[in-house]
Motif scaffolding. Sequence first.
Motif, PDB file in Angstrom:
ATOM      1  N   GLY A 108     -70.396  18.553  12.164  1.00  0.00           N
ATOM      2  CA  GLY A 108     -69.530  19.464  11.965  1.00  0.00           C
ATOM      3  C   GLY A 108     -68.043  19.019  11.711  1.00  0.00           C
ATOM      4  O   GLY A 108     -67.090  19.751  11.549  1.00  0.00           O
ATOM      5  N   GLY A 109     -67.864  17.441  11.654  1.00  0.00           N
ATOM      6  CA  GLY A 109     -66.704  17.141  11.444  1.00  0.00           C
ATOM      7  C   GLY A 109     -66.490  16.887  10.148  1.00  0.00           C
ATOM      8  O   GLY A 109     -67.184  16.269   9.253  1.00  0.00           O
ATOM      9  N   GLY A 139     -71.384  22.382   4.136  1.00  0.00           N
ATOM     10  CA  GLY A 139     -71.077  23.429   4.917  1.00  0.00           C
ATOM     11  C   GLY A 139     -69.789  23.052   5.793  1.00  0.00           C
ATOM     12  O   GLY A 139     -69.565  24.137   6.787  1.00  0.00           O
ATOM     13  N   ILE A 140     -69.293  21.941   5.563  1.00  0.00           N
ATOM     14  CA  ILE A 140     -68.076  21.795   6.415  1.00  0.00           C
ATOM     15  C   ILE A 140     -66.886  21.402   5.584  1.00  0.00           C
ATOM     16  O   ILE A 140     -66.787  20.884   4.231  1.00  0.00           O
ATOM     17  N   GLY A 141     -65.459  21.897   6.167  1.00  0.00           N
ATOM     18  CA  GLY A 141     -64.205  21.660   5.541  1.00  0.00           C
ATOM     19  C   GLY A 141     -64.297  22.099   4.188  1.00  0.00           C
ATOM     20  O   GLY A 141     -64.463  23.409   3.797  1.00  0.00           O
ATOM     21  N   ARG A 142     -64.145  21.362   3.024  1.00  0.00           N
ATOM     22  CA  ARG A 142     -64.024  21.641   1.710  1.00  0.00           C
ATOM     23  C   ARG A 142     -65.299  22.003   0.987  1.00  0.00           C
ATOM     24  O   ARG A 142     -65.164  22.254  -0.354  1.00  0.00           O
ATOM     25  N   SER A 143     -66.331  21.641   1.552  1.00  0.00           N
ATOM     26  CA  SER A 143     -67.622  21.588   0.995  1.00  0.00           C
ATOM     27  C   SER A 143     -68.684  22.938   1.183  1.00  0.00           C
ATOM     28  O   SER A 143     -69.296  22.914   2.150  1.00  0.00           O
ATOM     29  N   THR A 144     -68.163  23.888   0.504  1.00  0.00           N
ATOM     30  CA  THR A 144     -68.732  25.287   0.680  1.00  0.00           C
ATOM     31  C   THR A 144     -68.938  25.622   2.175  1.00  0.00           C
ATOM     32  O   THR A 144     -70.077  25.584   2.523  1.00  0.00           O
ATOM     33  N   PRO A 145     -67.889  25.767   2.891  1.00  0.00           N
ATOM     34  CA  PRO A 145     -68.140  25.815   4.221  1.00  0.00           C
ATOM     35  C   PRO A 145     -68.742  26.895   5.003  1.00  0.00           C
ATOM     36  O   PRO A 145     -68.525  28.009   4.361  1.00  0.00           O
ATOM     37  N   VAL A 146     -69.560  26.931   6.021  1.00  0.00           N
ATOM     38  CA  VAL A 146     -70.161  27.682   6.908  1.00  0.00           C
ATOM     39  C   VAL A 146     -69.094  28.396   7.637  1.00  0.00           C
ATOM     40  O   VAL A 146     -68.525  27.632   8.526  1.00  0.00           O
ATOM     41  N   ALA A 375     -73.271  24.374  14.503  1.00  0.00           N
ATOM     42  CA  ALA A 375     -74.645  24.926  14.726  1.00  0.00           C
ATOM     43  C   ALA A 375     -75.492  25.085  13.586  1.00  0.00           C
ATOM     44  O   ALA A 375     -76.758  24.827  13.670  1.00  0.00           O
ATOM     45  N   ALA A 376     -74.822  25.338  12.334  1.00  0.00           N
ATOM     46  CA  ALA A 376     -75.785  25.251  11.121  1.00  0.00           C
ATOM     47  C   ALA A 376     -76.479  23.945  11.178  1.00  0.00           C
ATOM     48  O   ALA A 376     -77.780  23.907  11.014  1.00  0.00           O
ATOM     49  N   VAL A 377     -75.831  22.649  11.258  1.00  0.00           N
ATOM     50  CA  VAL A 377     -76.577  21.441  11.170  1.00  0.00           C
ATOM     51  C   VAL A 377     -77.678  21.317  12.265  1.00  0.00           C
ATOM     52  O   VAL A 377     -78.567  20.935  12.165  1.00  0.00           O
ATOM     53  N   MET A 378     -77.185  21.556  13.581  1.00  0.00           N
ATOM     54  CA  MET A 378     -78.041  21.225  14.744  1.00  0.00           C
ATOM     55  C   MET A 378     -79.374  22.208  14.869  1.00  0.00           C
ATOM     56  O   MET A 378     -80.291  21.455  14.875  1.00  0.00           O
ATOM     57  N   CYS A 379     -79.085  23.237  14.645  1.00  0.00           N
ATOM     58  CA  CYS A 379     -80.135  24.529  14.380  1.00  0.00           C
ATOM     59  C   CYS A 379     -80.906  24.389  13.660  1.00  0.00           C
ATOM     60  O   CYS A 379     -82.249  24.639  13.473  1.00  0.00           O
ATOM     61  N   GLY A 380     -80.358  23.743  12.346  1.00  0.00           N
ATOM     62  CA  GLY A 380     -81.135  23.693  10.883  1.00  0.00           C
ATOM     63  C   GLY A 380     -81.875  22.308  11.136  1.00  0.00           C
ATOM     64  O   GLY A 380     -82.945  22.116  10.357  1.00  0.00           O
TER      65      GLY A 380
END
Length: 505
Positions: A108-109, A139-146, A375-380
Amino acid sequence: MRQGKKLAVTALTGLSLLTAAGVAGAAPTAEGAAERGGLERFHRQHLSWQPCGDEKLDAAGAECADVAVPLDYREPRGRTITVAISRLKASDGAKRRGVMLSNPGGPGGAGLDMMLTVRDAMTPEVRARYDLIGMDPRGIGRSTPVDCGWPVGSMLQSAGVDRASFERGARTQADLAQRCRDKAGDLLPHITTRNTARDMDVIRGALKERRISYFGVSYGTYLGAVYTQMFPQRSDRVVLDSATDPDRWTRPARQLLGKANETALDDWAAWAADRDAEYHLGGTAARVRALVEDLVRSAAREPIRLGEHRLDQHYLPLVLFGPLSDARQDALLTSYVRQIADAAGGKVVQPSPELDATLRFAYRPTPETQNSGQAAVMCGDAAEPRDPESYWRDIERHRATQPVFGAFAHNITPCAFWAPPVERPTEVRNSVPALIVQATGDTRTTYETGVALHRSMTKSRLVTLKDVRIHGVFEFFPNKCVRDSVNTYLADGTLPARDRTCHVD
């Protein structure tokens, strides 16, 4: 988990299931699409480099670009998303070797600016040889963020002191998962470490490079290890700092935090006791620790008011967790505990700017600071137990030996209420050369996890920083032995002849 200016409160690490020859489970579908030419247009795309719009990056002469990647690699002609990258060009074009991608951890960093500080630890020779690439992962920051619109900043919470608080917390975690389904359900199946590794290879192609070097910290070591497994022939010089065990992702990685942080708390308590004349937390380590445990119970009875915030039993351990990752922050942690103790005793306390920032992250997140991308990364990445009772049993088993962090490390998360991952995790077993750096006192990715990754990557070398409590060694802790090892490898490709142990200068 990266520390420093990014609010040292995001945490953790990674996992995976690949073979040296290919990909297990559902993965061949995605990789097969690339083999059939479905990714050619992404590798051939033209990148438009522009100023980054970030004060520090722009001042350093960096430039930024958006890279188009498939949302779903099984359908490369379908919907696309963008991944934001930054570039600090090699200082000597005549000596340039290639590009070095990076990841700061979390997961998420955001990492666009990561290489600004990493570069400071590099020798001029190394800076001359690489274009340093920062990246906000998908999914993070400037990259189509969740952005799940969470009312709190982090899913990493303590279960609290009793069954009632655990059940309230479990309902909170279920609500966080539901908010993600409602707001970002179309993105969630695709925000995974394996897809980020695929994005890295698209970035490699778009940069017209045959191979990439890589520098990863914390969870970034997992991402780097997964990349070496999926794309071994595309991996050049790889540095994995404060490494995680790819076989212990995700819940097992969190569980290791309990013992490590209780040990660190004891170490800090002794430091604070030696300075009782200044901080008045107790004249012995036992008394200081007892005070902290009393504060947790106090927060359970009634949240502790600190300015506009009310610190409860669920987030108090997270407040302590941040500074514990670096022994040089013992004074900062002591000031936190002093302020919390004063407030619990009835004093009106306006928290210091540092404590206020941590409390704002927890209780008043903005779309940019709420960490649903973690959460998106860890749960995915990996399925976790769905029965709340299994978490409760773990918490109860560890209360006696982990009175502050047991209910934090073993607690339920939104992953218990998440849809099953679309791919199996990656088994890292390869002979790609790499340099692994690990401190024995690491509180976030424990020393044993670095040793485990070393075993999984059979041609790696392990550099151990002994008897130091630090997470993110090369970037954050000036140590000549460690920095010489890393810089020598990056400069000329020479790994140490054998594993190496470093000591405080």
